[in-house]
Motif scaffolding. Sequence first.
Motif: not given
Lengths: 142, 951
Positions: A20, A24, B735, B738, B741-744, B746
């Motif tokens: 990943d 990026s 993770y 991650l 980051r991704r699911y904050k 959501k």
Amino acid sequence: MPLEVLLVEDSPGDVRLTQDAFQSANMAVNMHVASDGVAAMEFLNREGPHAAAPRPDLILLDLNMPRMDGREVLARIKNDDKLKTIPTVILTTSEAEGDIVKSYQLHANSYLCKPVQLSAFESLVKSLNDFWLTKAKLPQLQ
Amino acid sequence: MSDSDPRLFQRLRLYCQVSALTAMGIGLLVMSGWGFHIKSLLSVLPGHVTMKVNTALGLVFAGASLWLLLQAESRTRRYQIGRILALLVVLIGAATLIEYFFGLNLGIDQLIFADPLRSNGTSSPGRLAPTTATAFVAIGLALWLLNAKSPWARWMAQALSLWAGVIAITAINGYIYHAVVLSRIWMYTQVAVHTALALLLLSGGVFFARPRIGIAGDLTGEGSGSLMARRLLPAVFLVPIILGWIALQGEFAGMYGAELGLALYATVSVLVFAILVWSNARKMNGEYDQRSRVEGDLRELNAELERRVAERTTHLVETEGRYRGLLEAAPDAMVVVNVAGEIVLLNLQAEKQFGYSRDELVGQPVKNIVPKGFAERIIADGTRSAAEALAQQIGTGIELVGRRKDGTEFPIEIMLSPLESTEGILVTAAIRDIGVRKTAETHLAQMEGRYRGLLEAAPDAMVVVNASGVIVLLNVRAESEFGYSRDELIGQKVKNIIPEGFAERVLADGLRSVEQALAQQIGTRIELIGRRKDGTRFPIEIMLSPLESPEGILVTAAIHDISVRKTAETHLAQMEGRYRGLLEAAPDAMVVVNAAGKIVLLNVQAERQLGYRRDELVGQKMSNIIPAGFAERLIADALRSAEDALHQQIGTGIELTARRKDGTLFPIEIMLSPLESSEGILVTAAIRDISTRKKAEANLLKKIEELNRSNEELGQFAYIASHDLQEPLRMVASYTQLLSRRYKGKLDSEADEFIDFAVDGANRMQRLIQDLLAFSRVGTKGKDLSETSSEEALRVALRSLRSAIADSHAVVTQDPMPLVMADEVQLTQLFQNLIGNAIKYQNPGTPRVHVSAAKNGDGKWIFSVKDNGLGIAPQYFEKIFGMFQRLHKREEFAGTGIGLAICKKIAERHGTTISVESEPGQGATFRFALEGSEKKSCLSVSTPSKETICL
């Protein structure tokens, strides 16, 4: 032309993170993964299932792996006339002085420690890409 | 026969004297007769012719002369007078004869008295008969010649006297035979009777005046001829006269005629003479036989004698030969000298010594070879005879000087011995060249002088004692040691200064001679007691040595005062006692070993430790109890002597293994020290049983090993922590990030919170692990302390804190920093942590931090980090240095709480501690000490150029 990078890493989590991060940093990178040293050697020697494997432009090598660890892979790579010109960067969690020295003694091209923080890791991969795959001139060898 | 001689001569002498006197008497009587006119005196027989005056005078003179000449030796007055008288007699006779021959009248006839009577038979009055005159001349001459020197003269004298005698006999015969004619024949004057008698007597006297010589000598001698003459002569005189008178008487008586008478006379005289001769012959034959026998015996004796002499001669010749041989063979020069000092004999050696040949010396005076001293000693002088002189010199060795032919002189010693010989006493001189001896004597005198000098200079008292134990010599040291003066001791018995022990050892006793006694004592040191003059006694040690001298064997004793040594010995014995005490009392086992490696002494502790009894070990080799390592260290080998060997071992504790009696071995440590003794160098070994120590050491080693192992494990752990732990940690942290980051936003809000907690936890764990690693690395990654610039360490620390300092607007000041003994990296870490803390735990306002260093009394540098921060309450002074100990919440101040723990560990590693001084709200001062560097202290001055100034 996309750059071929061989990532030798046994932890799938790390593999995902690394991939990943590279994505990026630089889209035009083909990441190949070998999960231990044996697989790495097979890939590099184009053995077995890897008969059609491309020659990597950069090898990222973890040290502690089962079967054959990174040190041995490094030694083999750098002792092999055909392979030793490939820039090989150690990418490991170990900060042990002994590991660092040993790696350079085995002619590692550089040694990087994986930071714990994700952002730090991503920054590191970016630096890696900037240096090795953008600014540094790599030997063209068929 | 010899017996008769003195008597004969005596008688003859008497007769001569008597005849002289008688003649004188007759002469004087007749003269008185003439003077007093006494006729009977003038002519005895009446009618016969008278004796004339001159005759009487002549008789007197002649008698007197004879008398004088008989007695006197030549040259005396009497002698002279006698001779003069003789001359007068000659004169009377000669004058008368001249008168007769020349018919002169000299007027002498009646010179004294006139002759008035016309005597018968006198031609001229008063004139002597010519025969008388002749007789006088003869007698006078004979008297004159009586003592003459020449034998012819003496012979002549006797012949003349005989002539006078013949004249007298003729005259007497004339009277006997009434031969007037006879008397007349002779020139007219007859000889008077008494004249004739007197003349006869006188002539006989003169004839026998010198009875031993001439014709008289023939008659008076000892020979058989003289004897016969003496026997027969009287008969020769008397027999014819008597027979003649008998024959004449017969004739006058008319018995027979002249012719017959004569014939008878002849026959009878022949007969008588024959008988006489025969009887004499018989006698003489008898004597001759006797003599022959005697001669025969004598001859036998002579032969015997000659035989003996021959033997003796051969013997003598042999002896002589031997003597000569001896003489020649004699090692010394032998010279035989006679009483006149002349050399009669010498040997070869003498020839050699004196450089002469034999014949050059024989007959020479001995003075030629021994100028002075020899001749004088043996020649007889007025005071003693040769024999006496010689007797005085016999046997003694006389030192003289001999002279060689070449004139050189050399010292000699002569020894004389007498030698009887036919030439008289001879002196045999043995001459020895003592040149060498003289040199030896001088040398000896020198040596004696030197010996004397040595004796005097000797450091010890020296006393020389003779075989009777009497002191004959001593030196000045002996005087001072014993307190006597020399003359007080010489001649004294040595017992006076050494009461016991000396004399007995040295004197001969019934069991052994002096030499044996002495031989036993020579060389050994003998301890005795000496006594001074003041009576005090003191211990001495004597050493004897023999000394041969002309006086016999002498003993030289070197006497050494050993009072000091004795005291030392007593002291030593005392010390020995004390030492022994110490030895016994020693807590360690003590064993004393000699240079041969044998045990001579041990103490009770040694007995215990080794499990032996004392007597089991004394005399045993040390290697019995210390099998290896001891003997080799101590015993002399070819490379070094015992002393050197020992010297190398002294003082060092040597670890060896000892063996007990039961055979078990145990570790020991020995310490050696030397000990001088009369037996040589001994070694005292202090033996300590170090089993427990050894165990402790072993334990220690084990512990160290364990410690090392745990350290290593720790290091490994650190490694594990840094790698293996981090890996999963990364996964979690990464993770969750991650996810965040991704699911904050959501997911639901709680999910965000969960994710935050997760992330935070992961982060914290990572930090903890990092700090733990850092802490462990202080020990594992620590380097040895070396000279470090604390200034430099501070600078690096400040650079690391640059952003922190900038963000907090802190002001950091410092003092000049010294050179210290430290691990630079860790010192930097230390500064970094302390200063970091000082900035972090700040009050509102500008944080100020001051770093300083000051030297304390012990030579260490005390570093101080002072801040003006929050300060620390005293009850937390200890806690803050604990691991992961915090005084504040995480929300207040970041940090895991490992910082000060790490500082403490670093400080401990540097051999120091870290301390804090603080009050809440007053800031805090952290201090720690470091060893200064041994070099010059160089202080780094905080100038822009960061110069280092060394003082």
